[in-house]
Design an enzyme around this catalytic site. Structure first.
Site, PDB file in Angstrom:
ATOM      1  N   CYS A   1      32.396 -22.365 -22.351  1.00 35.91           N
ATOM      2  CA  CYS A   1      32.633 -21.723 -23.651  1.00 35.91           C
ATOM      3  C   CYS A   1      31.454 -22.078 -24.573  1.00 35.91           C
ATOM      4  O   CYS A   1      30.627 -22.928 -24.231  1.00 35.91           O
ATOM      5  CB  CYS A   1      33.953 -22.215 -24.248  1.00 35.91           C
TER       6      CYS A   1
ATOM      7  N   GLU B   1      33.884 -29.843 -19.569  1.00 35.17           N
ATOM      8  CA  GLU B   1      32.436 -30.102 -19.567  1.00 35.17           C
ATOM      9  C   GLU B   1      32.065 -31.181 -20.573  1.00 35.17           C
ATOM     10  O   GLU B   1      31.241 -32.056 -20.288  1.00 35.17           O
ATOM     11  CB  GLU B   1      31.653 -28.815 -19.893  1.00 35.17           C
TER      12      GLU B   1
ATOM     13  N   CYS C   1      30.966 -25.839 -25.223  1.00 33.01           N
ATOM     14  CA  CYS C   1      30.453 -26.573 -24.060  1.00 33.01           C
ATOM     15  C   CYS C   1      29.010 -26.188 -23.774  1.00 33.01           C
ATOM     16  O   CYS C   1      28.197 -27.023 -23.381  1.00 33.01           O
ATOM     17  CB  CYS C   1      31.343 -26.316 -22.852  1.00 33.01           C
TER      18      CYS C   1
ATOM     19  N   HIS D   1      37.205 -30.508 -23.805  1.00 36.96           N
ATOM     20  CA  HIS D   1      37.070 -29.567 -22.696  1.00 36.96           C
ATOM     21  C   HIS D   1      36.460 -30.300 -21.504  1.00 36.96           C
ATOM     22  O   HIS D   1      35.808 -31.338 -21.672  1.00 36.96           O
ATOM     23  CB  HIS D   1      36.159 -28.400 -23.108  1.00 36.96           C
TER      24      HIS D   1
END
Lengths: 158, 158
Positions: free
Chosen positions: B85, B57, B88, B55
């Site tokens: 999320c 991040e 993260c 992801h």
């Protein structure tokens, strides 16, 4: 079946001990199993790799996906020496293995200085009042990435 | 200060759009800032890298730690195109930046098919009854990694 599970879980524990003693990082290990065979291993490498995301489960998931050539672990099981932290739990949901088996609990981890519960508690706090403040800044283009995504041709959902 | 923050956040949004349109993955971007300068970028690469943990991040955190030669992001700020999320969010707590700024909300993400709330809800369910069942198997050696960790000389906490 239960005996086989114990064998895989013991392997995760052995990895946790051996790699921690070799200086890779914290005392955590994991393996990913498919069709009764280990397809990937992982162990904590946070301090040796300068990667705070390199927890055993995340590393095992990454390695398994690489080995299987997929971004999903459907049909796989994850065995981990300890109950997953919130980051690893999130990673598990994105990877979607069939099941997770663990040996030690988050309470055991807390006793050794790994305070997962603090993160779980923070998640249930409003973003702006967390210990690490998470602040929304309103921008006109904030949802533009999603609009483009929804209309993207040949979009590969995950 | 607020204007500078908007510039960094816009950069994260631009990354989200450009890299998604180039086929790297979902519509998410992030940058890590230290002393008023971008030290690392990240964008979603789940489907192109076969890595469900890639992801924006997480990638930005990894890249920033590599750039800074550290497993902690003290003194840094993370700017992300969308509210993190659970995975993260966990990664952020392990990396420990000073603050996080985001543009779109998790509700916006949900509208585009990214159901973070499902994962947040699952976290609050008892492990064994989750959609991905997480089952503890009792083993005599379960806490041995922690015992060895606590007594380890020159232990590097994180």
């Amino acid at each position: 079946m239960q005996n086989e599970r114990k064998i895989f879980l013991r392997k995760a524990i052995q990895l946790a001990i051996a790699k921690m003693e070799a200086g890779y990082g914290g005392p955590f290990g994991a393996v990913v199993v498919k069709d009764g065979k280990i397809v990937a291993e992982g162990y904590n490498q946070v301090t040796s790799a300068n990667d705070p995301t390199a927890h055993a489960e995340v590393v095992a998931i990454r390695n398994a996906c690489k080995a299987l050539g997929s971004y999903q672990l459907v049909g796989c099981e994850l065995y981990t020496s300890c109950e997953p932290c919130p980051m690893c739990l999130g990673a598990i949901y994105w990877a979607r293995p069939d099941a997770v088996y663990f040996a030690a609990t988050k309470t055991d981890a807390q006793g050794a200085g790994f305070d997962d519960q603090f993160i779980y508690d923070e998640m249930n706090s409003p973003p702006a009042s967390r210990k690490i403040p998470m602040i929304r800044i309103a921008l006109p283009d904030a949802t533009l990435p999603f609009e483009r995504w929804i209309s993207k041709e040949g979009r590969l959902d995950y």
